[in-house]
Design a protein around this motif. Structure first.
Motif, PDB file in Angstrom:
ATOM      1  N   UNK A 157       0.489   4.025  15.268  1.00 31.82           N
ATOM      2  CA  UNK A 157      -0.346   3.223  14.394  1.00 31.82           C
ATOM      3  C   UNK A 157      -0.936   4.268  13.391  1.00 31.82           C
ATOM      4  N   UNK A 158      -1.109   5.608  13.734  1.00 39.26           N
ATOM      5  CA  UNK A 158      -1.522   6.431  12.887  1.00 39.26           C
ATOM      6  C   UNK A 158      -0.411   6.632  11.603  1.00 39.26           C
ATOM      7  N   UNK A 159       0.684   6.746  11.914  1.00 37.81           N
ATOM      8  CA  UNK A 159       1.981   6.813  11.130  1.00 37.81           C
ATOM      9  C   UNK A 159       2.241   5.639  10.370  1.00 37.81           C
ATOM     10  N   UNK A 160       1.771   4.574  10.833  1.00 39.24           N
ATOM     11  CA  UNK A 160       1.753   3.458   9.942  1.00 39.24           C
ATOM     12  C   UNK A 160       0.442   3.362   9.134  1.00 39.24           C
ATOM     13  N   UNK A 161      -0.624   3.822   9.494  1.00 40.91           N
ATOM     14  CA  UNK A 161      -1.821   3.782   8.840  1.00 40.91           C
ATOM     15  C   UNK A 161      -1.588   4.824   7.494  1.00 40.91           C
ATOM     16  N   UNK A 162      -0.826   5.937   7.815  1.00 44.90           N
ATOM     17  CA  UNK A 162      -0.392   6.791   6.557  1.00 44.90           C
ATOM     18  C   UNK A 162       0.404   6.104   5.588  1.00 44.90           C
ATOM     19  N   UNK A 163       1.388   5.639   6.151  1.00 43.55           N
ATOM     20  CA  UNK A 163       2.082   4.568   5.206  1.00 43.55           C
ATOM     21  C   UNK A 163       1.132   3.544   4.450  1.00 43.55           C
ATOM     22  N   UNK A 164       0.520   2.777   5.143  1.00 44.85           N
ATOM     23  CA  UNK A 164      -0.523   1.943   4.469  1.00 44.85           C
ATOM     24  C   UNK A 164      -1.376   2.307   3.558  1.00 44.85           C
ATOM     25  N   UNK A 165      -1.803   3.612   3.899  1.00 47.98           N
ATOM     26  CA  UNK A 165      -2.942   4.036   2.679  1.00 47.98           C
ATOM     27  C   UNK A 165      -1.961   4.780   1.637  1.00 47.98           C
ATOM     28  N   UNK A 166      -0.860   5.346   1.767  1.00 49.84           N
ATOM     29  CA  UNK A 166       0.005   5.712   0.735  1.00 49.84           C
ATOM     30  C   UNK A 166       0.409   4.568  -0.001  1.00 49.84           C
ATOM     31  N   UNK A 167       0.760   3.347   0.329  1.00 43.74           N
ATOM     32  CA  UNK A 167       1.148   2.272  -0.464  1.00 43.74           C
ATOM     33  C   UNK A 167      -0.079   1.831  -1.279  1.00 43.74           C
ATOM     34  N   UNK A 168      -1.183   1.452  -0.295  1.00 46.59           N
ATOM     35  CA  UNK A 168      -2.315   1.064  -1.354  1.00 46.59           C
ATOM     36  C   UNK A 168      -3.062   1.875  -2.386  1.00 46.59           C
ATOM     37  N   UNK A 169      -2.695   3.273  -1.899  1.00 46.45           N
ATOM     38  CA  UNK A 169      -3.306   4.138  -3.047  1.00 46.45           C
ATOM     39  C   UNK A 169      -2.146   4.104  -4.232  1.00 46.45           C
ATOM     40  N   UNK A 198       2.553  -3.119   1.115  1.00 49.05           N
ATOM     41  CA  UNK A 198       1.275  -2.594   1.687  1.00 49.05           C
ATOM     42  C   UNK A 198       0.711  -3.464   2.857  1.00 49.05           C
ATOM     43  N   UNK A 199       0.649  -4.944   2.507  1.00 51.22           N
ATOM     44  CA  UNK A 199       0.470  -5.967   3.462  1.00 51.22           C
ATOM     45  C   UNK A 199       0.949  -6.031   4.657  1.00 51.22           C
ATOM     46  N   UNK A 200       2.376  -5.838   4.476  1.00 47.20           N
ATOM     47  CA  UNK A 200       3.108  -5.743   5.591  1.00 47.20           C
ATOM     48  C   UNK A 200       2.791  -4.588   6.558  1.00 47.20           C
ATOM     49  N   UNK A 201       2.633  -3.439   5.756  1.00 52.01           N
ATOM     50  CA  UNK A 201       2.373  -2.052   6.475  1.00 52.01           C
ATOM     51  C   UNK A 201       0.877  -2.345   7.402  1.00 52.01           C
ATOM     52  N   UNK A 202      -0.001  -2.727   6.546  1.00 51.15           N
ATOM     53  CA  UNK A 202      -1.094  -3.163   7.211  1.00 51.15           C
ATOM     54  C   UNK A 202      -1.293  -3.774   8.250  1.00 51.15           C
ATOM     55  N   UNK A 240      -9.545  -2.297   5.587  1.00 46.38           N
ATOM     56  CA  UNK A 240      -8.324  -2.390   4.484  1.00 46.38           C
ATOM     57  C   UNK A 240      -7.466  -3.356   4.538  1.00 46.38           C
ATOM     58  N   UNK A 241      -7.069  -3.961   5.631  1.00 46.05           N
ATOM     59  CA  UNK A 241      -6.253  -5.112   5.675  1.00 46.05           C
ATOM     60  C   UNK A 241      -6.974  -6.339   5.400  1.00 46.05           C
ATOM     61  N   UNK A 242      -8.099  -6.492   5.732  1.00 46.62           N
ATOM     62  CA  UNK A 242      -8.991  -7.617   5.184  1.00 46.62           C
ATOM     63  C   UNK A 242      -8.992  -7.845   3.744  1.00 46.62           C
ATOM     64  N   UNK A 243      -9.153  -6.491   3.148  1.00 46.10           N
ATOM     65  CA  UNK A 243      -9.248  -6.491   1.486  1.00 46.10           C
ATOM     66  C   UNK A 243      -8.220  -6.844   1.031  1.00 46.10           C
ATOM     67  N   UNK A 244      -6.931  -6.238   1.626  1.00 45.64           N
ATOM     68  CA  UNK A 244      -5.642  -6.411   1.216  1.00 45.64           C
ATOM     69  C   UNK A 244      -5.315  -8.098   1.003  1.00 45.64           C
ATOM     70  N   UNK A 245      -5.852  -8.722   2.058  1.00 47.53           N
ATOM     71  CA  UNK A 245      -5.499 -10.152   2.414  1.00 47.53           C
ATOM     72  C   UNK A 245      -6.190 -10.768   1.115  1.00 47.53           C
ATOM     73  N   UNK A 246      -7.241 -10.504   0.527  1.00 45.13           N
ATOM     74  CA  UNK A 246      -8.007 -11.171  -0.543  1.00 45.13           C
ATOM     75  C   UNK A 246      -7.600 -10.940  -2.002  1.00 45.13           C
ATOM     76  N   UNK A 247      -6.680  -9.774  -2.238  1.00 44.55           N
ATOM     77  CA  UNK A 247      -6.263  -9.525  -3.372  1.00 44.55           C
ATOM     78  C   UNK A 247      -5.128 -10.473  -4.073  1.00 44.55           C
ATOM     79  N   UNK A 248      -4.502 -11.097  -3.226  1.00 45.08           N
ATOM     80  CA  UNK A 248      -3.435 -12.169  -3.805  1.00 45.08           C
ATOM     81  C   UNK A 248      -4.168 -13.179  -4.416  1.00 45.08           C
TER      82      UNK A 248
END
Length: 173
Positions: free
Chosen positions: A118-130, A77-81, A50-58
């Motif tokens: 990490x799991x809580x941050x992953x939840x936040x990352x997925x929420x933000x990305x979604x 989302x990138x910061x959370x990732x 997910x993080x790798x994909x997010x880095x390419x979006x920009x």
């Protein structure tokens, strides 16, 4: 806090848990460490993809068309990732730095804490990305409902169900 506290999967004892295992504190710490690292591997793989994909979006042409709100959601989302990746890789670094110091039970506790963060941050990352993806892909009026439903799903299966099972199977009957 030591490894026998609630953050680990067994209760304290002189090497004798309720599950019939006869293991020393060191053996228990070794087993718990192995189990924890297996769990972290699963989460790490997903967050790294997910993080790798997010880095390419920009760098895509469509990124330039995003409004200020969507750009801010992307940045969050990138910061959370990034912080999620750090928290989920943290147990490996922690172990490497303290290895050989005869503190594995304490290392298991700290690695467990990092993994939970990490799991809580992953939840936040997925929420933000979604949120970002759905804002771009669909009508904004349904986004909060869709995201809330998915977050409820994650919370149910990642936290509520395990907490319920833990309570049900460890409380006195």
């Amino acid at each position: 806090m030591n490894a026998s506290n609630s953050e680990c999967d067994e209760e304290p004892g002189a090497g004798h848990g309720d599950d019939g295992r006869r293991e020393t504190e060191s053996e228990r710490a070794d087993r718990q460490w192995t189990e924890l690292i297996q769990e972290v591997r699963v989460a790490q793989t997903g967050v790294q993809i997910l993080f790798g994909f997010l880095l390419t979006v920009v760098f895509t042409p469509h990124f330039q068309e995003l409004g200020d709100t969507d750009r801010m959601i992307y940045i969050v989302t990138v910061i959370l990732g990034s912080t999620t990746t750090g928290a989920l890789i943290g147990p490996v670094s922690f172990h490497r730095i303290v290895s050989g110091r005869r503190i594995k039970p304490q290392a298991v506790v700290w690695a467990s804490r990092l993994t939970f963060i990490g799991l809580i941050l992953l939840l936040a990352t997925l929420t933000s990305a979604l949120t970002l993806v759905l804002r771009v892909a669909t009508d904004n009026s349904v986004v909060p409902w869709l995201v809330s439903g998915v977050v409820a799903w994650y919370v149910l299966f990642w936290f509520a169900l395990p907490a319920w099972a833990r309570h049900r199977h460890t409380s006195a009957d």
